[in-house]
Write an enzyme that holds these catalytic residues in place. Structure first.
Site, PDB file in Angstrom:
ATOM      1  N   GLU A  67     -14.303  -4.395  24.566  1.00  0.00           N
ATOM      2  CA  GLU A  67     -14.819  -4.659  25.911  1.00  0.00           C
ATOM      3  C   GLU A  67     -15.089  -3.400  26.733  1.00  0.00           C
ATOM      4  OE1 GLU A  67     -13.404  -7.400  29.714  1.00  0.00           O
ATOM      5  OE2 GLU A  67     -11.900  -6.515  28.404  1.00  0.00           O
ATOM      6  N   ARG A  82      -6.309   1.486  21.464  1.00  0.00           N
ATOM      7  CA  ARG A  82      -6.827   0.273  20.827  1.00  0.00           C
ATOM      8  C   ARG A  82      -6.226   0.036  19.446  1.00  0.00           C
ATOM      9  NH1 ARG A  82     -13.103   1.419  21.252  1.00  0.00           N
ATOM     10  NH2 ARG A  82     -12.276   3.512  20.879  1.00  0.00           N
ATOM     11  N   ASP A  87      -6.472   7.062  22.981  1.00  0.00           N
ATOM     12  CA  ASP A  87      -6.993   5.734  22.670  1.00  0.00           C
ATOM     13  C   ASP A  87      -5.816   4.830  22.335  1.00  0.00           C
ATOM     14  OD1 ASP A  87      -8.318   3.487  21.530  1.00  0.00           O
ATOM     15  OD2 ASP A  87      -9.981   4.746  20.883  1.00  0.00           O
TER      16      ASP A  87
END
Length: 420
Positions: free
Chosen positions: A247, A332, A330
């Site tokens: 997203e 994720r 990051d």
């Protein structure tokens, strides 16, 4: 003050019910049949039936709480699941019975109305964690692709109006804690303690209820868009195109040009349409991981830090600015990402629209073959996103030309900060 239809008695869940023993509905993760596996029950209408940590709906459970507080919702209300069954058949696939292959979603989550009809009829509050429907997508870039003759309407996959027929799947996260721990190479105890501590003790069962091995985390899930025949996904004779997208609200929805997110998403959809029109199928997996799973506030702070640093926005310090603000480049971590592909029955992806080395390694490491990696065409990169794309290439992201030398990257200066 008491709330109508709700007892004033508070039931603590940090310890087993009096008498202990086996839960009424035990979960045996990886069992070959939903009845043997058992339902996932995050019930708040009857806490005695709960067999998981957390509540259905993830972060939306808090809005449910507000609705009850505002006297707009009866706390004992249960969903009427009549006519809500899936519009397309998915599975069961052999991967569903492998407790190591799928650990972050309930593979039977779309079939609870059918599999547990008797239990639901008897009053057990069992809710789906996956919903499957039909829809059409319409994006102006697809009309532009038709105008440029890159795409042509066929009346089935792509219509003359520019609409794309899709099967749309919403998936709530359901974490099997032993499996999640194994993915990250840690003990289940360490995972439970860290989750407990880093959520401010929101879920005491993480450390007090080892009998509960399934967690409904209060995070966003994902949406899957299948273009073409769903049955093609598990057919080794048919080609699959895939874009796994994390997203980016500013770009995906509002068209902000500081990154390549929407252009890459649209490029992925276009390639999926082409594959579906040739008899295969396309898959777009849209994960709710805003700002590299660091959140939009952190994301905007990083934008400011990048623009205001000495020398202006620079590809050479692109990831460093994020780490300075968030403490990590990051968050994720793609270890859980391939689960949805296994749930769909996918064993091979012929065209993978992504430059991410992390996504590629997670998917191939899970046993799914990727035949071709497809980078974003240069003409689709917005001018102000050049910093991002060059930094990613230098960091090892896939490009047919190989990685770039960070020292050779051009610094981007003179941008107007107020535009962002």
């Amino acid at each position: 003050m008491t709330t109508p239809n709700r007892s004033t008695h508070i039931r603590l869940t940090s310890h087993p019910e009096p008498g202990g023993g086996t839960a009424r509905f035990p979960i045996r993760w990886g069992a070959p049949h939903p009845k043997q596996r058992g339902p996932v029950i995050g019930s708040t209408t009857n806490p005695a039936d709960r067999n998981v940590i957390g509540a259905h709906g993830g972060s939306y459970s808090l809005y449910r709480a507000l609705a009850i507080t505002a006297r707009a919702l009866n706390p004992l209300a249960r969903p009427d699941l009549r006519n809500t069954h899936p519009t397309a058949q998915i599975g069961p696939h052999p991967q569903w019975c492998d407790p190591d292959r799928i650990v972050s979603l309930d593979p039977w989550g779309h079939l609870v109305g059918e599999a547990f009809a008797e239990e639901i009829a008897s009053g057990v509050d069992i809710r789906p964690t996956i919903a499957i429907t039909k829809a059409r997508l319409n994006m102006p870039e697809i009309l532009a692709a038709m105008g440029a003759r890159r795409l042509a309407a066929d009346g089935s996959v792509l219509h003359g109006s520019g609409d794309i027929s899709v099967t749309k799947i919403a998936v709530d996260p359901v974490w099997y804690l032993p499996g999640v721990a194994a993915r990250f190479g840690v003990s289940e105890g360490e995972l439970r303690r860290t989750l407990f501590e880093q959520t401010g003790g929101m879920f005491p069962e993480l450390v007090t209820r080892p009998d509960m091995q399934v967690f409904l985390p209060p995070i966003g899930g994902m949406t899957v868009y299948v273009i073409g025949d769903v049955a093609a996904l598990a057919d080794p004779k048919r080609r699959i195109a895939c874009r796994v997208h994390d997203e980016c609200n500013g770009s995906d929805v509002f068209g902000s040009d500081i990154c390549t997110c929407r252009p890459y998403l649209v490029h992925g959809i276009e390639e999926c349409v082409k594959e579906a029109q040739k008899g295969g199928a396309g898959v777009i997996v849209y994960n709710r991981k805003e700002g590299r799973a660091l959140g939009e506030v952190t994301k905007f702070l990083v934008y400011n830090a990048r623009k205001r640093q000495e020398g202006g926005d620079q590809a050479a310090t692109y990831f460093e600015r994020t780490e300075c603000v968030a403490g990590v480049q990051d968050a994720r971590f793609q270890q859980l990402m391939p689960d949805i592909l296994h749930w769909l029955g996918i064993r091979r992806i012929d065209r993978f629209m992504s430059m991410s080395n992390m996504k590629y390694e997670a998917i191939t490491g899970s046993g799914i073959e990727i035949v071709e990696r497809v980078p974003i065409p240069p003409e689709l990169v917005p001018p102000d996103a050049s910093v991002e794309i060059e930094a990613k290439k230098a960091a090892g992201y896939y490009t047919p030309d190989g990685a770039l030398d960070p020292a050779a990257l051009v610094h981007v200066k003179g941008r107007d900060l107020e535009r962002y």
